[in-house]
Design a protein around this motif. Structure first.
Motif, PDB file in Angstrom:
ATOM      1  N   PRO A   1      -9.632  12.664 -16.013  1.00 52.54           N
ATOM      2  CA  PRO A   1      -8.694  13.373 -16.873  1.00 52.54           C
ATOM      3  C   PRO A   1      -8.145  14.602 -16.164  1.00 52.54           C
ATOM      4  O   PRO A   1      -8.798  15.172 -15.291  1.00 52.54           O
TER       5      PRO A   1
ATOM      6  N   THR B   1      -7.744  10.325 -11.965  1.00 48.72           N
ATOM      7  CA  THR B   1      -7.690  10.690 -13.370  1.00 48.72           C
ATOM      8  C   THR B   1      -7.538   9.532 -14.323  1.00 48.72           C
ATOM      9  O   THR B   1      -6.653   8.793 -14.140  1.00 48.72           O
TER      10      THR B   1
ATOM     11  N   GLY C   1      -8.409   8.479 -18.733  1.00 50.18           N
ATOM     12  CA  GLY C   1      -9.124   8.886 -19.907  1.00 50.18           C
ATOM     13  C   GLY C   1      -9.751   7.730 -20.570  1.00 50.18           C
ATOM     14  O   GLY C   1     -10.859   7.400 -20.316  1.00 50.18           O
TER      15      GLY C   1
ATOM     16  N   ASP D   1      -4.287  11.148 -17.809  1.00 48.75           N
ATOM     17  CA  ASP D   1      -5.302  10.692 -16.870  1.00 48.75           C
ATOM     18  C   ASP D   1      -4.583  10.178 -15.632  1.00 48.75           C
ATOM     19  O   ASP D   1      -3.462   9.689 -15.723  1.00 48.75           O
TER      20      ASP D   1
ATOM     21  N   THR E   1      -7.280  16.529 -23.285  1.00 56.61           N
ATOM     22  CA  THR E   1      -6.676  15.892 -22.117  1.00 56.61           C
ATOM     23  C   THR E   1      -5.227  15.509 -22.401  1.00 56.61           C
ATOM     24  O   THR E   1      -4.927  14.926 -23.439  1.00 56.61           O
TER      25      THR E   1
END
Length: 230
Positions: free
Chosen positions: A208, A21, A23, A186, A183
């Motif tokens: 995310p 994850t 972003g 992340d 989101t």
């Protein structure tokens, strides 16, 4: 903005899926060149090493380190790039999670790939320290570290996918706070491998927390193919 790397469930026997994850994902586009008088480049200290990608098999490799890159909804680079401060050669595949989400027309993506470490990241350090430095270098490409908190950071030795003592995984959550972005956080994964040649390369994955099922599944399958054994 481009995203880089998380998919640590399969790499660590089920952990990679939870680990994919990030972003403000890592931009693999080189910075603008510095201005000033021309200066002769320094003499290379070792033979350049590049990531190799086979478009037919989607196989990405750096010497014995290799992985099959995810298919749809991911799209991949056309050729390796330089990531200043992190990789001399890197290749990534990305998938949109939030397209054109703000007035600046930014995208929030999941990403995964391989990179060859820059020399300064691996000089005079053990593998744990190299992995931590690589994680920090990639995070710095993605976030203003003065404003972003790194949470749940973990470092662990990987077994099975590489010879004992030759692979270290660093993962963490990066909370996201943006009124235009759904989101919440992340998760970023960086696995650094010491290759038989003595060189170092990294597998990275980022996604995310609100990535769709097809993105998560594609990354999970790809992560399961990572190996640094001949």
């Amino acid at each position: 903005m481009v995203g880089l790397p998380t998919a640590a469930a399969v790499l660590v026997g089920g952990v990679l899926l939870a680990i994919i994850t990030v972003g403000a994902i890592i931009s693999l586009i080189a910075d603008r060149p510095l201005t000033g008088p021309a200066v002769a480049p320094p003499e290379p200290t070792e033979t350049p090493l590049e990531v190799v990608y086979d478009q037919v098999t989607r196989r990405l490799s750096v010497q014995e380190l290799q992985a099959a890159m995810p298919g749809k909804p991911f799209s991949c680079d056309l050729e390796p790039r330089t990531v200043p401060g992190a990789f001399t050669s890197a290749f990534e595949c990305t998938a949109w999670v939030h397209f054109d989400f703000n007035a600046k027309h930014d995208d929030w993506v999941a990403a995964t790939g391989l990179g060859v470490l820059e020399e300064q990241l691996r000089t005079g350090q053990d593998l744990d320290a190299i992995a931590d430095a690589t994680f920090s270098a990639l995070a710095a490409q993605s976030y203003d570290l003065d404003d972003v908190t790194v949470k749940k950071k973990q470092t662990e030795r990987l077994t099975g996918v590489a010879p004992d003592g030759k692979a270290v995984l660093v993962s963490a959550e990066m909370p996201v706070s943006n009124k235009d972005l759904p989101t919440k956080y992340d998760r970023m994964l960086v696995a650094v491998f010491e290759l038989e040649s003595g060189r170092h390369a990294a597998y990275f994955a980022i996604r995310p927390n609100d990535s769709k099922t097809d993105v998560v599944e594609a990354m999970r399958i790809s992560a399961g193919t990572v190996t640094a054994r001949k």
